[in-house]
Write a protein that holds these residues in place. Sequence first.
Motif, PDB file in Angstrom:
ATOM      1  N   PRO A  41       0.723  -1.358   0.211  1.00 32.98           N
ATOM      2  CA  PRO A  41       0.262   0.057  -0.261  1.00 32.98           C
ATOM      3  C   PRO A  41       0.963   1.449   0.337  1.00 32.98           C
ATOM      4  O   PRO A  41       1.679   1.480   1.142  1.00 32.98           O
ATOM      5  CB  PRO A  41      -0.420   0.351   1.762  1.00 32.98           C
ATOM      6  N   GLY A  42       0.327   2.082  -1.179  1.00 34.13           N
ATOM      7  CA  GLY A  42       1.225   3.291  -0.902  1.00 34.13           C
ATOM      8  C   GLY A  42       2.561   3.826  -1.731  1.00 34.13           C
ATOM      9  O   GLY A  42       3.394   4.302  -1.789  1.00 34.13           O
ATOM     10  N   MET A  83       7.768 -19.062   0.052  1.00 38.97           N
ATOM     11  CA  MET A  83       8.348 -18.012   1.046  1.00 38.97           C
ATOM     12  C   MET A  83       8.374 -18.618   2.223  1.00 38.97           C
ATOM     13  O   MET A  83       8.000 -19.365   2.679  1.00 38.97           O
ATOM     14  CB  MET A  83       7.377 -16.602   0.825  1.00 38.97           C
ATOM     15  N   ASN A  84       9.222 -18.469   2.681  1.00 39.96           N
ATOM     16  CA  ASN A  84      10.447 -18.631   4.103  1.00 39.96           C
ATOM     17  C   ASN A  84      10.255 -17.608   4.753  1.00 39.96           C
ATOM     18  O   ASN A  84      10.609 -16.359   4.697  1.00 39.96           O
ATOM     19  CB  ASN A  84      10.789 -19.531   4.091  1.00 39.96           C
ATOM     20  N   SER A  85      10.497 -18.094   6.231  1.00 41.30           N
ATOM     21  CA  SER A  85      10.468 -16.591   6.891  1.00 41.30           C
ATOM     22  C   SER A  85      10.109 -15.039   6.687  1.00 41.30           C
ATOM     23  O   SER A  85      11.037 -13.907   6.816  1.00 41.30           O
ATOM     24  CB  SER A  85      12.521 -16.705   7.687  1.00 41.30           C
ATOM     25  N   LEU A  86       9.115 -15.300   6.909  1.00 44.20           N
ATOM     26  CA  LEU A  86       8.052 -14.068   5.972  1.00 44.20           C
ATOM     27  C   LEU A  86       8.193 -12.708   7.302  1.00 44.20           C
ATOM     28  O   LEU A  86       8.057 -13.208   8.214  1.00 44.20           O
ATOM     29  CB  LEU A  86       6.985 -14.391   5.652  1.00 44.20           C
ATOM     30  N   LYS A  87       7.941 -11.148   7.111  1.00 50.44           N
ATOM     31  CA  LYS A  87       8.506 -10.515   7.803  1.00 50.44           C
ATOM     32  C   LYS A  87       7.191  -9.540   7.623  1.00 50.44           C
ATOM     33  O   LYS A  87       6.667  -9.800   5.956  1.00 50.44           O
ATOM     34  CB  LYS A  87       9.495  -9.711   7.610  1.00 50.44           C
ATOM     35  N   PRO A  88       6.716  -8.739   8.053  1.00 51.68           N
ATOM     36  CA  PRO A  88       5.870  -7.912   8.137  1.00 51.68           C
ATOM     37  C   PRO A  88       6.322  -6.979   6.717  1.00 51.68           C
ATOM     38  O   PRO A  88       4.812  -6.377   6.060  1.00 51.68           O
ATOM     39  CB  PRO A  88       5.843  -7.251   9.393  1.00 51.68           C
ATOM     40  N   GLU A  89       6.958  -6.672   6.790  1.00 46.04           N
ATOM     41  CA  GLU A  89       6.979  -5.457   5.542  1.00 46.04           C
ATOM     42  C   GLU A  89       7.138  -6.638   4.023  1.00 46.04           C
ATOM     43  O   GLU A  89       7.446  -6.319   2.918  1.00 46.04           O
ATOM     44  CB  GLU A  89       9.169  -5.443   5.601  1.00 46.04           C
ATOM     45  N   ASP A  90       7.089  -8.172   4.269  1.00 47.65           N
ATOM     46  CA  ASP A  90       6.535  -9.090   3.029  1.00 47.65           C
ATOM     47  C   ASP A  90       5.361  -8.589   2.480  1.00 47.65           C
ATOM     48  O   ASP A  90       4.668  -9.029   1.653  1.00 47.65           O
ATOM     49  CB  ASP A  90       7.054 -10.276   2.842  1.00 47.65           C
ATOM     50  N   THR A  91       4.634  -7.870   2.942  1.00 45.69           N
ATOM     51  CA  THR A  91       2.809  -7.563   3.168  1.00 45.69           C
ATOM     52  C   THR A  91       2.660  -6.689   1.509  1.00 45.69           C
ATOM     53  O   THR A  91       3.606  -5.343   1.760  1.00 45.69           O
ATOM     54  CB  THR A  91       2.623  -6.927   4.355  1.00 45.69           C
ATOM     55  N   ALA A  92       2.171  -7.074   1.440  1.00 43.22           N
ATOM     56  CA  ALA A  92       1.923  -6.849   0.106  1.00 43.22           C
ATOM     57  C   ALA A  92       1.115  -7.795  -1.408  1.00 43.22           C
ATOM     58  O   ALA A  92       0.750  -8.295  -1.019  1.00 43.22           O
ATOM     59  CB  ALA A  92       2.957  -6.426  -1.133  1.00 43.22           C
TER      60      ALA A  92
END
Length: 126
Positions: A41-42, A83-92
Amino acid sequence: QLQLVESGGGLVQPGGSLRLSCASSGFTLDAYALGWFRQAPGKEREAVSCISRSGGVTNYAGSVKGRFTITRENAKKAVYMQMNSLKPEDTAIYYCAAVRTYSADCAAAINDYDYWGQGTQVTVSS
């Protein structure tokens, strides 16, 4: 007209895993380089990974290297991204894309691609 359909997105906790799939409806993908992109987003859409026609060449954005793996199965007309070890910044929203090419390389730039899927949402949150 090549049509691509993504699946596999969802909500996952930080540190978790997801496997995205992208399938072609009707057309084989042997003559296409394939890629995954994402748009938060954005923010502008950015390249995540790409894979050559043969699958022998792959490329990753620095932010996902070592955590994401792109593969393809030409017989199934599909491309995947583990996708492993996902992080909040991978949200998209994640999109797969294809470009018909004679090159043995994978195509890294957004403008290289001609065909796009509709996207699948990935949310990483606790």
